[in-house]
Motif scaffolding. Structure first.
Motif, PDB file in Angstrom:
ATOM      1  N   ALA A 165      -0.366   6.058   3.365  1.00 11.56           N
ATOM      2  CA  ALA A 165      -1.574   5.371   2.899  1.00 11.56           C
ATOM      3  C   ALA A 165      -2.057   5.983   1.589  1.00 11.56           C
ATOM      4  O   ALA A 165      -2.462   5.260   0.673  1.00 11.56           O
ATOM      5  CB  ALA A 165      -2.675   5.459   3.964  1.00 11.56           C
ATOM      6  N   LEU A 166      -1.993   7.311   1.500  1.00 17.59           N
ATOM      7  CA  LEU A 166      -2.436   8.010   0.295  1.00 17.59           C
ATOM      8  C   LEU A 166      -1.636   7.561  -0.923  1.00 17.59           C
ATOM      9  O   LEU A 166      -2.201   7.331  -1.996  1.00 17.59           O
ATOM     10  CB  LEU A 166      -2.290   9.518   0.500  1.00 17.59           C
ATOM     11  N   SER A 167      -0.345   7.398  -0.746  1.00 11.79           N
ATOM     12  CA  SER A 167       0.486   7.015  -1.881  1.00 11.79           C
ATOM     13  C   SER A 167       0.269   5.560  -2.288  1.00 11.79           C
ATOM     14  O   SER A 167       0.628   5.170  -3.398  1.00 11.79           O
ATOM     15  CB  SER A 167       1.962   7.274  -1.573  1.00 11.79           C
ATOM     16  N   ASN A 168      -0.337   4.770  -1.404  1.00 15.51           N
ATOM     17  CA  ASN A 168      -0.586   3.362  -1.706  1.00 15.51           C
ATOM     18  C   ASN A 168      -2.035   3.070  -2.081  1.00 15.51           C
ATOM     19  O   ASN A 168      -2.328   1.982  -2.574  1.00 15.51           O
ATOM     20  CB  ASN A 168      -0.184   2.489  -0.512  1.00 15.51           C
ATOM     21  N   ALA A 169      -2.917   4.031  -1.833  1.00 17.43           N
ATOM     22  CA  ALA A 169      -4.335   3.818  -2.156  1.00 17.43           C
ATOM     23  C   ALA A 169      -4.515   3.794  -3.672  1.00 17.43           C
ATOM     24  O   ALA A 169      -3.832   4.507  -4.400  1.00 17.43           O
ATOM     25  CB  ALA A 169      -5.194   4.916  -1.533  1.00 17.43           C
ATOM     26  N   GLU A 170      -5.432   2.958  -4.114  1.00 15.83           N
ATOM     27  CA  GLU A 170      -5.660   2.827  -5.555  1.00 15.83           C
ATOM     28  C   GLU A 170      -6.957   3.500  -5.999  1.00 15.83           C
ATOM     29  O   GLU A 170      -6.983   4.172  -7.019  1.00 15.83           O
ATOM     30  CB  GLU A 170      -5.663   1.342  -5.945  1.00 15.83           C
TER      31      GLU A 170
END
Length: 58
Positions: free
Chosen positions: A26-31
């Protein structure tokens, strides 16, 4: 044989690790930076919980 406390702790550790792995995705996809911060704080908290349970002896 009934599970003992250590069995439950080990099961919890596995669940926490799975959750950390999912949150890292999720962290790598959060903007938004504020969302990244919230996710990172949750990861840190879960890692802290794992650290506290490491070495649990029954």
């Amino acid at each position: 044989m009934m599970p003992n406390a250590k069995d439950y702790v080990n099961q919890s550790m596995s669940s926490v690790q799975n959750t950390v792995n999912t949150l890292q995705q999720a962290l790598s996809n959060a903007e938004k930076p504020e969302n990244k911060n919230k996710i990172q704080q949750a990861i840190n908290s879960l890692n802290s919980a794992q650290d506290q349970l490491t070495g649990y002896q029954d």
